[in-house]
Design a protein around this motif. Structure first.
Motif, mmCIF file in Angstrom:
data_model
loop_
_atom_site.group_PDB
_atom_site.id
_atom_site.type_symbol
_atom_site.label_atom_id
_atom_site.label_comp_id
_atom_site.label_asym_id
_atom_site.label_seq_id
_atom_site.Cartn_x
_atom_site.Cartn_y
_atom_site.Cartn_z
ATOM 1 N N ALA A 26 38.208 30.289 20.256
ATOM 2 C CA ALA A 26 39.493 30.994 20.367
ATOM 3 C C ALA A 26 39.319 32.310 21.119
ATOM 4 N N LEU A 27 38.275 33.038 20.794
ATOM 5 C CA LEU A 27 37.994 34.312 21.463
ATOM 6 C C LEU A 27 37.807 34.108 22.967
ATOM 7 N N LEU A 28 36.996 33.124 23.336
ATOM 8 C CA LEU A 28 36.725 32.880 24.752
ATOM 9 C C LEU A 28 37.971 32.412 25.502
ATOM 10 N N LEU A 29 38.760 31.551 24.866
ATOM 11 C CA LEU A 29 39.999 31.091 25.508
ATOM 12 C C LEU A 29 40.943 32.265 25.751
ATOM 13 N N GLY A 30 41.026 33.175 24.791
ATOM 14 C CA GLY A 30 41.871 34.350 24.958
ATOM 15 C C GLY A 30 41.371 35.266 26.060
ATOM 16 N N GLN A 31 40.063 35.481 26.092
ATOM 17 C CA GLN A 31 39.491 36.348 27.134
ATOM 18 C C GLN A 31 39.682 35.763 28.520
ATOM 19 N N TRP A 32 39.642 34.473 28.627
ATOM 20 C CA TRP A 32 39.807 33.792 29.913
ATOM 21 C C TRP A 32 41.159 34.144 30.539
ATOM 22 N N ALA A 33 42.174 34.288 29.709
ATOM 23 C CA ALA A 33 43.498 34.656 30.221
ATOM 24 C C ALA A 33 43.656 36.165 30.363
ATOM 25 N N THR A 34 42.999 36.915 29.504
ATOM 26 C CA THR A 34 43.211 38.368 29.446
ATOM 27 C C THR A 34 42.508 39.118 30.572
ATOM 28 N N PHE A 35 41.205 38.947 30.692
ATOM 29 C CA PHE A 35 40.410 39.778 31.601
ATOM 30 C C PHE A 35 40.894 39.794 33.041
ATOM 31 N N PRO A 36 41.268 38.652 33.628
ATOM 32 C CA PRO A 36 41.722 38.709 35.024
ATOM 33 C C PRO A 36 43.023 39.490 35.229
ATOM 34 N N ASN A 37 43.739 39.772 34.153
ATOM 35 C CA ASN A 37 45.040 40.432 34.278
ATOM 36 C C ASN A 37 45.047 41.889 33.822
ATOM 37 N N LEU A 38 43.907 42.402 33.368
ATOM 38 C CA LEU A 38 43.864 43.780 32.867
ATOM 39 C C LEU A 38 44.001 44.811 33.976
ATOM 40 N N ALA A 39 43.177 44.706 35.004
ATOM 41 C CA ALA A 39 43.153 45.729 36.057
ATOM 42 C C ALA A 39 44.406 45.686 36.923
ATOM 43 N N GLY A 40 44.983 44.534 37.104
ATOM 44 C CA GLY A 40 46.160 44.420 37.960
ATOM 45 C C GLY A 40 47.454 44.540 37.183
ATOM 46 N N TRP A 41 47.931 43.435 36.688
ATOM 47 C CA TRP A 41 49.249 43.360 36.061
ATOM 48 C C TRP A 41 49.382 44.313 34.870
ATOM 49 N N TYR A 42 48.493 44.238 33.905
ATOM 50 C CA TYR A 42 48.617 45.037 32.673
ATOM 51 C C TYR A 42 48.511 46.532 32.960
ATOM 52 N N TRP A 102 48.437 33.399 22.476
ATOM 53 C CA TRP A 102 49.117 34.639 22.808
ATOM 54 C C TRP A 102 48.587 35.230 24.113
ATOM 55 N N SER A 103 47.289 35.223 24.294
ATOM 56 C CA SER A 103 46.708 35.775 25.524
ATOM 57 C C SER A 103 47.226 35.048 26.756
ATOM 58 N N TRP A 104 47.398 33.758 26.646
ATOM 59 C CA TRP A 104 47.910 32.969 27.778
ATOM 60 C C TRP A 104 49.384 33.251 28.021
ATOM 61 N N MET A 105 50.136 33.453 26.944
ATOM 62 C CA MET A 105 51.565 33.704 27.104
ATOM 63 C C MET A 105 51.826 35.119 27.607
ATOM 64 N N PHE A 106 51.126 36.096 27.053
ATOM 65 C CA PHE A 106 51.327 37.487 27.452
ATOM 66 C C PHE A 106 50.630 37.782 28.774
ATOM 67 N N PHE A 107 49.316 37.600 28.819
ATOM 68 C CA PHE A 107 48.530 37.940 30.010
ATOM 69 C C PHE A 107 48.561 36.839 31.065
ATOM 70 N N GLY A 108 48.316 35.607 30.652
ATOM 71 C CA GLY A 108 48.240 34.503 31.610
ATOM 72 C C GLY A 108 49.538 34.299 32.370
ATOM 73 N N LEU A 109 50.653 34.378 31.643
ATOM 74 C CA LEU A 109 51.962 34.226 32.285
ATOM 75 C C LEU A 109 52.537 35.560 32.755
ATOM 76 N N ASN A 110 51.832 36.655 32.461
ATOM 77 C CA ASN A 110 52.347 38.003 32.764
ATOM 78 C C ASN A 110 53.743 38.164 32.194
ATOM 79 N N ASN A 111 53.883 37.829 30.892
ATOM 80 C CA ASN A 111 55.213 37.752 30.309
ATOM 81 C C ASN A 111 55.217 38.277 28.864
ATOM 82 N N PRO A 112 55.579 39.553 28.672
ATOM 83 C CA PRO A 112 55.633 40.089 27.316
ATOM 84 C C PRO A 112 56.607 39.352 26.388
ATOM 85 N N MET A 113 57.708 38.829 26.915
ATOM 86 C CA MET A 113 58.637 38.067 26.073
ATOM 87 C C MET A 113 57.965 36.803 25.538
ATOM 88 N N ALA A 114 57.216 36.121 26.376
ATOM 89 C CA ALA A 114 56.486 34.934 25.917
ATOM 90 C C ALA A 114 55.478 35.327 24.834
#
Length: 166
Positions: A26-42, A102-114
């Motif tokens: 679960a941790l790794l799946l979440g990080q997979w979506a989160t890390f690529p989006n921290l420096a840019g989108w987030y 959650w990481s995929w919905m928030f970070f992966g989709l770049n969508n706080p509503m998701a």
């Protein structure tokens, strides 16, 4: 509570490996979506004043995942015929799945509503898991209280990010 409940026969290491492995997945799946989006989108989102610094999330989630693994291990060790054990584990893995999603919905989709659509039922499942674990092993339940508190805070943070950027 657990003082009168029989433990599962066999090596406790098997249950430890099962508990740790699923939490790490679960941790790794979440990080997979989160890390690529921290420096840019987030980094470019407007955040509320109570947003913690980014460096706090890693240590906090490491602690919370360790507590989740320990907590689920304590339930896995119980005899499989203990009433409520299967339901408690089902609730635990449902909240863990929503945690990774959650990481995929928030970070992966770049969508706080998701993210909000995920985090509300996730928090409710955490509370249900604590309740189910408490009937079986109080220590296992108490280990999930910090998770419930952190996800409640994350839910508020997620809402404010959605509101400020919507």
């Amino acid at each position: 509570m657990s003082s009168h409940i029989e433990k599962q026969p066999g090596s406790p290491w098997i249950y430890a490996a099962l508990a740790i492995f699923t939490v790490i997945i679960a941790l790794l799946l979440g990080q997979w979506a989160t890390f690529p989006n921290l420096a840019g989108w987030y980094a470019h989102l407007v955040k509320p004043g109570f947003n913690p610094p980014n460096w706090i999330f890693g240590p906090m989630w490491t602690l919370l995942y360790a507590l989740m693994a320990y907590s689920s291990w304590r339930i896995w060790r119980l005899s499989s015929d203990v009433p409520g054990r299967s339901t408690a584990l089902l609730l635990f893995y449902a909240q863990l799945s929503l945690n990774a999603l959650w990481s995929w919905m928030f970070f992966g989709l770049n969508n706080p509503m998701a993210g909000l659509i995920d985090i509300v039922p996730q928090w409710l499942l955490i509370l249900a898991t604590i309740h189910a674990f408490r009937k079986l092993d109080a220590q296992a339940a108490y280990c999930l209280v910090p998770l419930a508190a952190w996800v409640a805070f994350a839910m508020l943070l997620n809402f404010e990010i959605w509101r400020l950027n919507g």
